[in-house]
Enzyme design. Structure first.
Site, PDB file in Angstrom:
ATOM      1  N   GLU B  44      -9.184   2.172 -47.719  1.00 64.26           N
ATOM      2  CA  GLU B  44      -8.578   2.693 -48.945  1.00 64.26           C
ATOM      3  C   GLU B  44      -9.609   2.756 -50.086  1.00 64.26           C
ATOM      4  O   GLU B  44     -10.364   1.802 -50.313  1.00 64.26           O
ATOM      5  CB  GLU B  44      -7.440   1.739 -49.344  1.00 64.26           C
ATOM      6  CG  GLU B  44      -6.705   2.104 -50.622  1.00 64.26           C
ATOM      7  CD  GLU B  44      -5.593   1.091 -50.956  1.00 64.26           C
ATOM      8  OE1 GLU B  44      -5.585  -0.024 -50.377  1.00 64.26           O
ATOM      9  OE2 GLU B  44      -4.727   1.428 -51.790  1.00 64.26           O
ATOM     10  N   LYS B 111      -0.849   8.307 -51.428  1.00 67.85           N
ATOM     11  CA  LYS B 111      -0.118   7.047 -51.232  1.00 67.85           C
ATOM     12  C   LYS B 111       1.251   7.116 -51.917  1.00 67.85           C
ATOM     13  O   LYS B 111       1.351   7.510 -53.084  1.00 67.85           O
ATOM     14  CB  LYS B 111      -0.945   5.901 -51.825  1.00 67.85           C
ATOM     15  CG  LYS B 111      -0.421   4.498 -51.550  1.00 67.85           C
ATOM     16  CD  LYS B 111      -1.427   3.454 -52.096  1.00 67.85           C
ATOM     17  CE  LYS B 111      -1.049   2.026 -51.771  1.00 67.85           C
ATOM     18  NZ  LYS B 111      -2.078   1.066 -52.243  1.00 67.85           N
ATOM     19  N   TYR B 117       2.502  -5.445 -58.535  1.00 64.17           N
ATOM     20  CA  TYR B 117       2.927  -6.846 -58.648  1.00 64.17           C
ATOM     21  C   TYR B 117       1.712  -7.692 -58.277  1.00 64.17           C
ATOM     22  O   TYR B 117       0.709  -7.161 -57.787  1.00 64.17           O
ATOM     23  CB  TYR B 117       4.087  -7.132 -57.682  1.00 64.17           C
ATOM     24  CG  TYR B 117       3.747  -6.777 -56.252  1.00 64.17           C
ATOM     25  CD1 TYR B 117       4.091  -5.528 -55.722  1.00 64.17           C
ATOM     26  CD2 TYR B 117       3.018  -7.660 -55.448  1.00 64.17           C
ATOM     27  CE1 TYR B 117       3.732  -5.191 -54.433  1.00 64.17           C
ATOM     28  CE2 TYR B 117       2.658  -7.315 -54.157  1.00 64.17           C
ATOM     29  CZ  TYR B 117       3.021  -6.085 -53.641  1.00 64.17           C
ATOM     30  OH  TYR B 117       2.651  -5.743 -52.362  1.00 64.17           O
ATOM     31  N   CYS B 147      -2.271   1.454 -47.105  1.00 60.74           N
ATOM     32  CA  CYS B 147      -1.955   0.063 -47.453  1.00 60.74           C
ATOM     33  C   CYS B 147      -0.457  -0.218 -47.622  1.00 60.74           C
ATOM     34  O   CYS B 147       0.278  -0.244 -46.655  1.00 60.74           O
ATOM     35  CB  CYS B 147      -2.767  -0.352 -48.682  1.00 60.74           C
ATOM     36  SG  CYS B 147      -3.226  -2.121 -48.650  1.00 60.74           S
ATOM     37  N   GLY B 302     -21.974 -35.960 -57.464  1.00 61.17           N
ATOM     38  CA  GLY B 302     -21.663 -37.044 -56.539  1.00 61.17           C
ATOM     39  C   GLY B 302     -20.174 -37.083 -56.202  1.00 61.17           C
ATOM     40  O   GLY B 302     -19.737 -37.907 -55.406  1.00 61.17           O
ATOM     41  N   ASP B 305     -15.825 -32.216 -55.433  1.00 66.24           N
ATOM     42  CA  ASP B 305     -15.759 -30.792 -55.781  1.00 66.24           C
ATOM     43  C   ASP B 305     -17.133 -30.134 -55.741  1.00 66.24           C
ATOM     44  O   ASP B 305     -17.330 -29.111 -55.092  1.00 66.24           O
ATOM     45  CB  ASP B 305     -15.135 -30.610 -57.170  1.00 66.24           C
ATOM     46  CG  ASP B 305     -13.702 -31.115 -57.235  1.00 66.24           C
ATOM     47  OD1 ASP B 305     -12.947 -30.854 -56.289  1.00 66.24           O
ATOM     48  OD2 ASP B 305     -13.344 -31.774 -58.229  1.00 66.24           O
TER      49      ASP B 305
END
Lengths: 551, 551
Positions: B44, B111, B117, B147, B302, B305
Site C-alpha cells: 500500500e 481503497k 481510528y 489493507c 545499571g 531499562d
C-alpha cells in the site's frame, strides 16, 4: 409573537462534566433571575468541553455525560435549554444538541458535517447525523445545527425547508487570524440565501493550543448582523425575536467570569493586533488556570520574544503571579541585562538574575576529556541554553509555577532553538507568532502603556550564545524568512512557487531545508496558542522520519 | 493456466518518492533476472511510504507521485506491476493501487474502507472508493483491495461477485502484539467464505512510532495459508497459481536488504518475546538509518531499562555504532556502576563514565539564594536527571549520534520520569513496553547470549535520585501497577471496572490519578515503537488541559 433567546458564550472545562454541569445550572439560574427568557442556548459539546479528544472513546465518560444530560432536563422545566453533548445510541456516538424543556429531552439534533481536517478529528469519534431537526417552541419553529453544518448552504436550506423559522447553531469554532470575518461572511450569506435568521453561539476560552474567540452573533433573514458579542470574553447576551425576526439586543447582564485586562484596549488601527493579543492573553490565562498552576515564570533575556511573553503573562495572570529570571552568560551584553531588569520593574514582577557560568564551567570540565581535540560548535551553545533550562525548571518545580517558553513561530519553523534548552516549558504563548508579528504585537502592547524598553524593539535580534552572535549570521533576515515560511508552511507552496514569487532560490532552499529537518524538535515542543490557519501541532502533522525534501 | 506472482515485502522511505521509485525499479529488475514472473505486487502507498501524513496535503508531493507512476509504467512492460500510490483526480485524493502493464496504467483501484481510528487518519486525506476493481491478466481475473478493505467480508465478497478469481491485497498494516494472528484469522475466514484465494502483501520496517511486520501470506480458496513470509525482514517471495489456485511456494531469491541479528533467534517457547524483540530492533535500526544518524548513544544506569535498550541498540546497529555513558551521582550504588561497565564490556561498546556531581553542585550553588529555607523535594532529584540529560545531549550533538531515551511504558504512564532529564532523547525504543515485559524481554535476550548481568534482572528497581530510593517508595509494585495500567490505558476500563477485577481502590485511585496528571510530560516525549493496541502517541490522543478524573 415574541421569543427571547439567551446566547451563552461560555468557557467549559474539557473532560470535567461536573464542572460544566454546574456552570450550566449557575448560568441558567442567573439568566432567569435577571430576565424573563424563553430559550437558553449553550455552545457545541458544552457538557464535555471541546475538543474532548480520546476521552470520547471512554465508556465511563460517555455514560456520565448522558446521565448529566438527563439531570439537566429537570433544572428549569419552564424554559428551553439547548446544549451540546456527545450522544451514544448504544452503537454509535454523535455530536448532538439536545433541547430540554418541561423536564424532558424534547428534541435531539445530530451534527451532519463532521470536520476532519486541520485541527479537527471528528470522524475519529462521531457518526454523522442524516437529517435536519426542527422543533416547535412557543409557537415558533426552530431549527438546530452544529458548527461545521452551518458552513454548508445545503444544510441551512434543508433546515429551512423542514420548516425552520429561526436557526440556532451551537459552535466550538476556534480562532485564527481572519476567522471571524470569514465565518460571518459565509454564514450571513447562507442566512440570506435561505431567508432564515441565524443565532450563532460560540464557545470562548483556551484549550491547549486552541483558543475559542466567542464573537457570537445573530443575523436577520436578510443576512445582516443585528447583534455581535465581544471576543474572548464570557458573555451572556439576550436577543428578542418578534414573528421570527430578531428585534434588537436586550441589554445584557454583566458577565460573571469576564476577563479584564489591566490596560483598556485601544480601538481603531490596532484592531487586528489587539485581537491577536487578546487571543494570546486568553489562551495563556486559561492554560494556567485550568491546569491549576500557581502562576508562571519565564526566562527574560532582554530580547523581544521574552519581552512580549512577559507582557502577555502579566496581562493574563497579574504581576503578582509572574516571575522573570535573567540568566546571563559571558556572551550576554550588558544592555540585555539592563533591559530585562527595566521591563521587570515596569511590569512589577518578581525578578531574579542567576548567572549560568558556574554550571557551564562544570559541564565543560566534565566533558573535557570526551571532547578533547574537537572544535567548538553548536554543542557548546546548546549547553548554555540547557543550563538555563535546568535553572528555570528547578524554579518551576519548586514553586509549582508554570514555565512559559518564549520561542516564536519563525524559530520553531527553522529549528532555531535548543531542545531541552530554551524550548523547556509547559506552554508556548507565541509559538504560532512569526517574528515580524512579534514586533508588531510588542509595539501594539507598548501603545497601551510602555512596558517594553524601546531598545528591545530596535536592536538586532541575537541568541547571545557566542561572541557578537546575531540571528542574521545563521538565518536570512526576518523580512525574507517570514514570508517564505508563510508560503511553505501555511500555504503549502512548493519551492518553485516561492521562487516564482520573487525570493532567491538560495534563500528558499536554505529555509525549506531547515524546516524539513526540524520536525523532531517541534514534536517535543510545548503546546502553544494557535493564531494561524496552520499552526505546529494538531494542525500540521508531518512525519519525523521523512525523505521529503521541499527542495 | 499458470500465473507467477511476486510478493514484495519492502521497506519504503516515507516522503522520498525518488528513493521509493528506485527501489521499485531495482526490485522489478532483480525479480525478472531471477525468475520468469507475471505479476509483481508491492505494498500500500509504496510510492510515497506509509503513513505520509500531511505531506499528502502538498500539491507538489502529489504531482511528483503521479508523475513517478507514469514513469513506472514503462520500466517493465512485459510484466504486471501492482503498486500503491496516492491518486489525485483533479478534485479528490484516493488511496489507490495501479496495475501497470504493457507500458500503461491498465487498472486503478481506490481503497473503499478508510481507517480513521487508532493510529490511522485516512479520512483526513482520502476520499473513499466506491467499487471493486477486477482486471484480466493472462487469462485470469484478478481483484484488488487495499489493507482495511480486506478486513471487511462484504468487500471481499463484492470483489468475488465482480468476477475475481484471485484477490491481491496491498497493505501497510502496523505491528502490535497479536496483530498477525488476528489479521490471518480474519482474512482466512473471508477467503473461505468467498471461496477466493487472497495474496496479502504487507510493508515492513519502522516509521517513527510504527513498525510494519511484513508477514505477508497467501491463502487458498479454502482459507488455508499456503505461504507465509518472515516477520520484520524485507523479502521477495514468489507464489505460483494454477487455474486460480496457489500451487506451492517457489524458492525465493535472497533478500538484498534483510536484517541480520548478531545472535540467531531461538524458536519455540520464546516466540512471543522474540517477535516483540525483533520489532524493537527493527524499529530502532530503521529510525537511526532513515534519519541519517551516525549511531546511537545512551545513558547506562545499571538498571534494567537501559540494559535492555543497550542490547536492542547493539543488535540493531552493531556494537561499533553504539556508545554507553554511565553518569553516577552520590546516590548511585557501586553495583550500578559495576553492572553498567560489565554489560558495556560484554557487548563491546564504547563506554564512558562521567560523574555528575560537579554540575549538580554548580546548580545547587546557583539556586541557593532562591531556594533558601525551602525543603528538598523532587526538584533536587530532577536537577540530577537533567544534568545527565545535558551531558548526554552534548555528546549526541558533538558526534551526530542519536540519543536513545530508555523509559518504559509503566514510567511513561504514571509520569515517573523527568522531563528534559531522563526523557531527553530522540527515540524511545521501549516506550510502549511495560516494566514487567521489560524483564521478560531482557531474560529472552539473555537466553540467546548472556549480555545483561544477572544482578540487573534481580535487584529491586530504583531511580537512584535520593538515598536508598526504590521505585516501590512512590509506586505500587509493578505486579500491581502494570495490570492496572493495561486495563486503564489499553482497555479503557473505568476505575470501577478495575476495582471490580480485584484491585484495591487505593491502588487504582493512585495509579489513575498519576496517569491523568502526566499527559503534559508524554506530549513532550520522544517517539517510540508501538507494540501494543494503544501506545502513547498517535494512538491515544488526550487533552493536556483536562478536568477528566478517571477516579
Amino acid at each position: 409573537m415574541t421569543l427571547k433567546i439567551a446566547l451563552i458564550q461560555t468557557n467549559s472545562l474539557v473532560g470535567n462534566i461536573t464542572t460544566n454541569f454546574n456552570l450550566i445550572v449557575e448560568t441558567v439560574t442567573a439568566v432567569r433571575n435577571r430576565s424573563d427568557i424563553d430559550l437558553i442556548v449553550f455552545p457545541e459539546l458544552m457538557l464535555v468541553g471541546y475538543p474532548p479528544e480520546d476521552l470520547l472513546l471512554r465508556r465511563d465518560f460517555i455514560l456520565t455525560a448522558n446521565n448529566a444530560l438527563f439531570e439537566l432536563a429537570n433544572i428549569a422545566p419552564d424554559v428551553g435549554i439547548v446544549v451540546g453533548f456527545p450522544e451514544f445510541d448504544g452503537k454509535n456516538l454523535y455530536n448532538s444538541a439536545a433541547v430540554l424543556s418541561e423536564g424532558c429531552i424534547s428534541a435531539v439534533y445530530r451534527k451532519q458535517k463532521l470536520p476532519n481536517y486541520g485541527v479537527f478529528d471528528e470522524v475519529r469519534y462521531f457518526t454523522a447525523g442524516e437529517k435536519p431537526c426542527v422543533f416547535e417552541f412557543k409557537g415558533q419553529f426552530i431549527g438546530l445545527s452544529i458548527c461545521e453544518d452551518v458552513w454548508h448552504s445545503d444544510i441551512v436550506q434543508a433546515t429551512k425547508d423542514a420548516g425552520a423559522e429561526i436557526l440556532l447553531t451551537l459552535n466550538a469554532s476556534p480562532f485564527h487570524v481572519g476567522k471571524a470575518q470569514q465565518r460571518e461572511a459565509l454564514i450571513c450569506s447562507h442566512a440570506k440565501t435561505a431567508q432564515l435568521p441565524i443565532v450563532y453561539v460560540n464557545a470562548v476560552g483556551g484549550q491547549d493550543e486552541l483558543v475559542f474567540d466567542g464573537a457570537s452573533f445573530v443575523t436577520n433573514a436578510e443576512g445582516k448582523i443585528v447583534f455581535r458579542a465581544e471576543e474572548f470574553v464570557e458573555q451572556i447576551s439576550i436577543v428578542e425575536f418578534e414573528n421570527g425576526q430578531p428585534l434588537k439586543q436586550i441589554p445584557q447582564p454583566p458577565s460573571k467570569r469576564g476577563l479584564s485586562f489591566a490596560p483598556p484596549f485601544q480601538k481603531g488601527g490596532w484592531e487586528g493586533f489587539a485581537l491577536i493579543y487578546k487571543a494570546l492573553v486568553r489562551g495563556t490565562s486559561d492554560y494556567v488556570r485550568k491546569n491549576g498552576f500557581k502562576g508562571a515564570i519565564l526566562g527574560l533575556s532582554g530580547g523581544i520574544d521574552s519581552a512580549l511573553v512577559l507582557a502577555i503573562a502579566v496581562d493574563a495572570l497579574g504581576a503578582k503571579n509572574v516571575e522573570a529570571v535573567s540568566l546571563p552568560s559571558k556572551y550576554t551584553l550588558e544592555m540585555s541585562n539592563d533591559d530585562a531588569k527595566i521591563q521587570a520593574e515596569i511590569m512589577g514582577v518578581k525578578y531574579h538574575s542567576i548567572p549560568i557560568e558556574p554550571a557551564v564551567k562544570a559541564f565543560t570540565g566534565m566533558l573535557a576529556a570526551t571532547f578533547e581535540n574537537t572544535p567548538a560548535d553548536t554543542t557548546e551553545e546548546n549547553i548554555q541554553a540547557r543550563c538555563r533550562g535546568v535553572v528555570l525548571m528547578a524554579m518551576s518545580n519548586k514553586q509549582g509555577k508554570l514555565l512559559l517558553t518564549t520561542g516564536n513561530k519563525s524559530e520553531m519553523s527553522v529549528g532555531y532553538a535548543t531542545l531541552y534548552g530554551d524550548m523547556c516549558g509547559g506552554f508556548a504563548p507565541i509559538k504560532d507568532v512569526p517574528k515580524l508579528l512579534v514586533y508588531e504585537l510588542a509595539r501594539y502592547r507598548n501603545s497601551l502603556s510602555q512596558v517594553i524598553p524601546e531598545r528591545v524593539l530596535t536592536r538586532a535580534p541575537s541568541a547571545e550564545l557566542s561572541p557578537n552572535q546575531q540571528d542574521s549570521d545563521s538565518l536570512p533576515s526576518y523580512e525574507i524568512l517570514d514570508p517564505i515560511l508563510a508560503r511553505y508552511i501555511e500555504e503549502n507552496q512548493s519551492a518553485d512557487e516561492i521562487v516564482a514569487a520573487g525570493f532567491s532560490p538560495e534563500d528558499v532552499k536554505r529555509v525549506i531545508s531547515l524546516v524539513d529537518r526540524s520536525e523532531y524538535k517541534r514534536r517535543q515542543s510545548a503546546v502553544g496558542i494557535r493564531i494561524s490557519e496552520r499552526a505546529f501541532g494538531r494542525d500540521r502533522r508531518y512525519p519525523i522520519t521523512s525523505g521529503y525534501r521541499g527542495i
